[in-house]
Motif scaffolding. Structure first.
Motif, short mmCIF file in Angstrom:
data_model
loop_
_atom_site.label_atom_id
_atom_site.label_comp_id
_atom_site.label_asym_id
_atom_site.label_seq_id
_atom_site.Cartn_x
_atom_site.Cartn_y
_atom_site.Cartn_z
N LEU A 116 0.64 3.70 2.96
CA LEU A 116 1.25 3.23 4.20
C LEU A 116 2.77 3.33 4.11
CD1 LEU A 116 -0.97 0.19 5.22
CD2 LEU A 116 -0.84 2.45 6.25
N ALA B 131 -2.41 -6.64 9.40
CA ALA B 131 -3.79 -6.38 9.78
C ALA B 131 -4.40 -7.61 10.41
CB ALA B 131 -4.60 -5.97 8.56
N LYS B 132 -3.71 -8.73 10.16
CA LYS B 132 -4.21 -9.97 10.78
C LYS B 132 -3.72 -9.97 12.21
CE LYS B 132 -4.90 -12.74 6.79
NZ LYS B 132 -5.15 -14.09 6.37
N LEU C 112 3.60 6.79 4.86
CA LEU C 112 3.47 7.07 6.28
C LEU C 112 4.70 6.64 7.06
CD1 LEU C 112 1.57 7.93 8.67
CD2 LEU C 112 0.85 5.53 8.73
N MET D 6 0.12 -9.08 4.01
CA MET D 6 -0.56 -9.32 2.73
C MET D 6 0.14 -8.54 1.63
SD MET D 6 -3.18 -11.27 3.40
CE MET D 6 -4.64 -10.97 2.41
N SER E 253 -5.36 2.47 8.83
CA SER E 253 -3.98 2.70 9.26
C SER E 253 -3.50 4.04 8.72
CB SER E 253 -3.07 1.60 8.71
OG SER E 253 -3.34 0.40 9.36
N ARG F 87 -8.52 -2.30 7.68
CA ARG F 87 -7.43 -1.80 8.50
C ARG F 87 -6.41 -0.99 7.69
NH1 ARG F 87 -7.00 -4.78 13.74
NH2 ARG F 87 -8.85 -6.07 13.66
N THR F 88 -6.26 -1.37 6.43
CA THR F 88 -5.25 -0.66 5.64
C THR F 88 -5.59 0.84 5.50
OG1 THR F 88 -4.79 -2.72 4.54
CG2 THR F 88 -3.97 -0.74 3.47
N LYS G 276 -1.91 -3.76 12.54
CA LYS G 276 -2.51 -2.61 11.88
C LYS G 276 -3.87 -2.37 12.50
CE LYS G 276 -0.48 -3.13 7.28
NZ LYS G 276 -0.80 -3.46 5.89
N PRO G 277 -4.41 -1.22 12.62
CA PRO G 277 -3.68 0.02 12.32
C PRO G 277 -2.73 0.38 13.47
CG PRO G 277 -5.91 0.50 13.05
CD PRO G 277 -5.77 -0.97 13.07
N TYR G 278 -1.53 0.76 13.11
CA TYR G 278 -0.55 1.09 14.14
C TYR G 278 -0.32 2.60 14.18
CZ TYR G 278 2.09 0.46 9.84
OH TYR G 278 2.49 0.49 8.54
N SER H 61 -11.43 -7.52 7.56
CA SER H 61 -10.65 -6.88 8.61
C SER H 61 -9.37 -6.27 8.03
CB SER H 61 -10.36 -7.91 9.69
OG SER H 61 -9.07 -7.77 10.19
N HIS H 62 -8.73 -7.05 7.17
CA HIS H 62 -7.50 -6.56 6.54
C HIS H 62 -7.77 -5.36 5.65
CE1 HIS H 62 -4.39 -6.64 3.33
NE2 HIS H 62 -3.61 -6.68 4.39
N GLU I 261 0.84 -1.20 0.00
CA GLU I 261 0.00 0.00 0.00
C GLU I 261 0.88 1.25 0.00
OE1 GLU I 261 -3.24 0.57 -0.11
OE2 GLU I 261 -3.93 -1.52 -0.13
#
Lengths: 124, 962
Positions: free
Chosen positions: A13, A83-84, A16, A54, B605, B601-602, A104-106, B597-598, A10
């Motif tokens: 991300l 995210a898992k 970030l 992922m 995030s 979350r992306t 995630k999210p962190y 969920s994944h 991503e």
């Protein structure tokens, strides 16, 4: 200053994390997928590798497995960002050879704190 | 002494031995004494004789000696010879010796006198005379010698000689006397012997007499008595004598007496016994008479039972109704010795069996079964017998009058209902009351037999019903007994166990039935353990077990319930439920949750991360703007994701509603292209319209979503630009739309997964192509809801083509090319009751196209009138009509109540989903709006064809008749 690899598909991300860590003065390499990450790990010596779970081509898990097969990379520090976040997922990652795990999210600040701790030899 | 006496007294043999021994002792003593006496006599005689003879010998010798001496003396004196003189003195010695010997033997006086005299003489002669004579002679004095001889010499010699002679004579006399005495004594001895012998004989006779008297008499007496007893004469035990005796006879007599007594006693008891026996015999005779009576009764009963048994044996053990009835009639006839007969069950079918009857007779009987003679049976429920003259048809060649006996028997059920009737005819003779009574007993057996049969039929029916029910259940049901044998199984279970038929599993053992299941299961061993634990160990607490059948791509859940009867476990019911769908759904759900969920979350995030950075760090304005833009985009992405996700959820769960109308696809696509164009500068859009029939029945917005997703994908996956072509064309009865790009293409292995939620193609390009991963899934769902299909072809690096097809909607009467239409259909007349003019027009067009004659009507009342007038072949009926007081339901009810119109098929065409109600009210079909108009044609046509096939009269209203 540490040399860090970030493998994350991503773009936002990546931005970030890279922005945050560069602000701290670290040298960051970026990889967009598992294959790219493996190639870069082969070619460079990183103080820390940040892996997304992922990812296209190879998942973060597969990357860890491959890296741990490399003779000179057995002890390179790897942090999985995923995210898992379920306990089982986390355990699987650690079993595969990751040293650290962040869900995630962190928070980027928290990430920086942990990375600093790891780089200074504190077990975060 | 007393002892001795008793010793002898006790034994007769001892007495006898004593007597005989005494006799012998007496005899021996007597005989010995006599013979000794005899011997003594002889000895004493011999001794006397010897003495006498010795004496005589000695006397002789003395005489001789003297005579010699005389002669010598004379010689000497005469002849003077000296030798003589010597001899004289020798003779003197001899005489002296003789005298000495004689003296020794002398016994009597005579002897002693003689010896004395002889000695005197010897002394005179030898001492005096001879010496004087010799001296004288020698002196020659002869005279003196002569004088001596004359003076006495000679005289004394002579005297002596005389004496000698006398002695000798006396000796002879002595011998004679001894001899005579001997003879006399011997005579006496002989006499004594004879006397002794006689005495002995007498003694013997006496002994014999004693013995006879002692043994014979009592024996004879006893024998006589025994004879008397044997001759059954009266004997008193006191009559028995000799009982006082101590010997054998006494014992015998006592024994005899005892015997007699015991015989008498025995006889008395025997007499008593005999009397008793006689009494008993009388009693026995009475009993025998009774027994004989009973035996007769028994024999009669036995004969009856034999017939009964015969009958039951003869009854077919089959459970087939006809077979049983036939065996009843046949066996009854045999037992009854009837010539013909029949049984009829009092059920609806009047099931019967006949014996010796013509089909005509049977039919006649059945026809009048409730009003014939046997009516009596139903009233009285008792058998009866009829005697009637044989009808001509029955007589054969007999001319004379004949009689036949008919017996009518009811078979009563437990509730005393007449279950069946039996009629039998006998030409041979009448039926006795006993016989009829017996037959009534047999009818009870028949009743049992019939009940058994009925019960079996019911059970069989129930079993079949249960089996049918089991077979209609979707789950595999299997009842297994405690030994693991298969007892009940349904069709689904048989399929699972890989058996063709249920019958194959009848009673199959665990090993037989379980193998098929275990072999094909992925968890063979565990499944086997599971089944075994429940079947054999009664482990009832087990949780349901899930196993996969990889070949059948099925997931089965099996659970077990124990079956108890009277508290005892009979076995286990296994229910194998096909949970493939649930399983897949479950698996998908968990994957879905994980993926969602994944995916959520992306962007979260990013939003959280950048916000945090902006809040905590001093950032340059450019960076702030960059971060804010990112946050905005990611939030939008999150929104889109959530929207798409909700769409998919709604569509998949069937909750998505589609506002379907007839829409022109071209305008929808044009709009989408216009919108999408804005997002790209490197793509060229082309729309190719190759058909005019571009109408579809669908939801405009959703169709737009389909094309938006497809076209935006085309843009995204051709990042280097190129043509994006949309082509609309007709293929068969489908309206197709291609969306083609010239982009990256899709790897072949990805194609099957393309329409799966959250699936994303990995690109060699490595650039992440944004999106929710739900676009194509949404496309698929929407297209499916429009009875459409979506397909994809692709070549890597060259691009992909997505093709969507919809059912072709035919709006106009432009179907000259329609397939040949049945003549009947051409004349069939349909009335459409519909208040929506557009829809009505569409439907009219469709039906006319299909060759029906069509009339439109808008209102309920009007519709009923028209239908009554026209009597159409079918009615298409809307429910919600404009005129609210008469709805489609009312029209339907009205039509169905009218006998003339009730047969007209009615197709309800409504937006209401009330199929059940419509069908219940008598509608033949129910179409829920919106539907394809062609579907209406098909339904009507199908209905008319069905009607014909069912044999109902279908009157086509042809043009002439109209």
């Amino acid at each position: 200053m540490a040399k860090i690899l970030l493998a994350e598909d991503e773009e936002v991300l990546r931005m970030l994390v890279v922005d945050t860590l560069e602000d701290e003065g670290h040298d960051i390499d970026e990889a967009c997928d598992g294959e790219e990450a493996i190639n870069m790990i082969k070619q460079n010596d990183y103080d820390l590798i940040l892996l997304d779970y992922m990812m296209p081509i190879y998942t973060g898990l597969e990357v860890i497995q491959q890296v741990r097969q490399m003779p000179d990379k057995k002890h390179v520090k790897i942090m999985m960002l995923s995210a898992k976040s379920q306990q089982a997922d986390q355990q699987r990652v650690l079993d595969a050879g990751a040293d650290y795990f962040m869900a995630k999210p962190y928070s980027p600040l928290e990430l920086v704190q942990r990375i600093e701790a790891i780089l200074h030899g504190e077990d975060a | 002494m007393e002892k001795m006496r008793s010793y002898f007294r006790q034994s007769f043999a001892r007495q006898f031995i004593l007597l005989v021994a005494s006799f012998f002792i007496i005899f021996v003593v007597g005989a010995t004494a006599l013979s000794m006496y005899q011997a003594t006599l002889v000895t004493s005689f011999e001794k006397k004789k010897n003495q006498i003879e010795m004496k005589m010998k000695y006397a002789q010798e003395i005489e001789q000696a003297f005579n010699q001496a005389f002669s010598d003396a004379r010689g000497y004196l005469a002849f003077n010879r000296k030798e003589f003189k010597l001899s004289i003195f020798r003779e003197q010695e001899n005489a002296q010796t003789g005298l000495d010997a004689l003296e020794l033997a002398a016994t009597t006086k005579d002897d002693k006198q003689f010896i004395l005299k002889a000695r005197q003489f010897a002394s005179y002669y030898f001492g005096d005379l001879v010496p004087e004579a010799i001296e004288a002679f020698e002196s020659g004095n002869i005279q003196k010698v002569l004088s001596l001889s004359e003076n006495g010499g000679t005289a004394s010699i002579e005297q002596f000689q005389f004496q000698m002679k006398t002695y000798k004579q006396s000796l002879n006399d002595q011998l004679d006397g001894a001899f005579r005495q001997l003879s006399k004594e011997q005579q006496i001895a002989q006499t004594a012997f004879i006397v002794f012998v006689f005495l002995m004989l007498f003694l013997l006779a006496a002994i014999a007499r004693i013995m006879t008297k002692k043994i014979g008499a009592p024996l004879r007496a006893l024998a006589h008595m025994a004879e008397k007893i044997a001759n059954d004469e009266q004997v008193h035990n006191n009559d028995v004598i000799h009982t006082a005796r101590e010997d054998e006879i006494g014992k015998l007599a006592q024994a005899f007496r005892k015997m007699l007594m015991s015989i008498q006693e025995k006889e008395e008891s025997l007499m008593a016994h005999n009397e008793e026996l006689l009494a008993q015999q009388d009693e026995l005779e009475v009993q025998q008479a009774e027994l004989e009576q009973a035996l007769e009764a028994m024999q009669a009963r036995e004969r009856e039972l034999e017939r009964y048994n015969d009958f039951i044996q003869g009854l077919s053990n089959s459970l087939d109704r006809q077979e049983v009835l036939h065996s009843i009639v046949f066996n009854m006839a045999r037992v009854m010795e009837a010539d013909r007969g029949m049984i009829v069950l009092m059920n609806e079918q009047k099931t019967y069996a006949a014996f010796g009857l013509s089909p005509y007779g049977v039919e006649q009987f059945l026809t009048y079964v409730y009003n014939g003679l046997h009516q009596r049976l139903f009233e009285q429920k008792k058998p009866f017998v009829l005697k009637r003259e044989v009808a001509a048809s029955e007589k054969g060649y007999h001319e004379e009058t004949m009689f036949v006996h008919d017996v009518f028997l009811p078979v009563l059920s437990n509730e005393s209902k007449v279950q069946a009737i039996l009629v039998f005819s006998r030409f041979g003779g009448p039926f006795s009351d006993e016989e009829v009574h017996e037959y009534v007993g047999l009818t009870k057996q028949i009743s049992i037999s019939l009940q058994k049969m009925e019960l079996y039929e019911q059970t069989e029916q129930a079993r079949e019903t249960v089996q049918h029910i089991l077979n209609t259940v979707q789950e595999g049901i299997h009842f297994v007994d405690r030994d693991g044998n298969s007892v009940i199984v349904n069709k689904q279970m048989a399929d699972l166990l890989q058996k063709e038929t249920i019958a194959e599993l009848g009673g199959a053992s665990y090993e037989q039935w379980a193998r098929g299941l275990i072999e094909q299961s992925d968890a063979g061993k565990t499944l086997c353990d599971y089944l075994r634990a429940i079947i054999f160990n009664g482990d009832e607490e087990r949780e349901p077990f899930v196993y996969h059948l990889p070949q059948k791509r099925k997931v089965i859940q099996v659970y077990a319930k124990p079956l108890y009867r009277n508290g005892e476990r009979q076995g286990t019911v296994f229910v194998h439920r096909d949970i493939t769908k649930e399983f897949e759904v479950d698996q998908m759900k968990s994957e879905f949750v994980s993926t969602v969920s994944h995916e959520l979350r992306t962007p979260l995030s990013s939003v959280l991360g950048f916000t945090e950075l902006m809040l905590t760090k001093e950032l340059k304005p450019e960076r702030q703007k960059k971060y804010l833009t990112t946050i905005y985009q990611e939030a939008k992405r999150l929104t889109a994701l959530i929207n798409d996700f909700l769409d998919v959820q709604r569509m998949e769960s069937g909750k998505q509603t589609y506002d379907k109308k007839y829409e022109d696809l071209v305008s929808i696509i044009e709009n989408v292209i216009e919108t999408q164009k804005v997002n790209t500068t490197i793509h060229q859009f082309r729309l190719q319209k190759e058909t005019d029939k571009t109408t579809v029945l669908g939801d405009r917005d959703k169709l737009a979503q389909v094309f938006t997703n497809l076209i935006s994908n085309a843009i995204k996956y051709s990042p280097d630009g190129g043509n994006i072509t949309v082509r609309i064309y007709e293929r068969g009865n489908r309206l197709c739309v291609d969306v083609q790009d010239e982009g990256l293409g899709i790897p072949e292995e990805a194609l099957p997964h393309l329409f799966t939620k959250f699936y994303r193609v990995d690109n060699s390009d490595r650039r992440r192509i944004g999106g929710t991963g739900l676009g194509l899934a949404i496309v698929k769902e929407i297209v499916k809801a429009h009875e459409g299909e979506v397909a994809v072809t692709s070549e890597l690096k060259k691009g992909s083509t997505f093709t969507i097809s919809f059912p072709l909607v035919v709006m106009a009467r432009s179907r000259e090319d329609e397939r040949d239409i049945d003549d009947k259909q051409a004349h069939a007349h349909v009335i459409i009751v519909e208040d929506d003019e557009n829809l009505a027009a569409l439907l009219e067009a469709e039906l006319k196209d299909s060759g029906f004659r069509v009339k439109l009507v808008k209102e309920g009342k009007e519709a009923i009138e028209l239908i009554q007038k026209e009597k159409p072949d079918a009615v298409v009926l809307d429910i919600m009509l404009e005129e609210h007081d008469v709805s489609g339901w009312d029209v339907l009810k009205e039509l169905k109540q009218n006998e003339e119109l009730a047969h007209i098929p009615i197709i309800i065409s409504s937006a209401l989903e009330e199929r059940e109600k419509g069908m219940a009210l008598g509608a033949n079909s129910y179409l829920v709006k919106p539907y394809q108009p062609s579907q209406l044609s098909k339904t009507i046509l199908q209905m008319l064809l069905n009607k014909e096939r069912q044999g109902e009269i279908f009157v086509p209203l042809n043009e002439e008749a109209n």
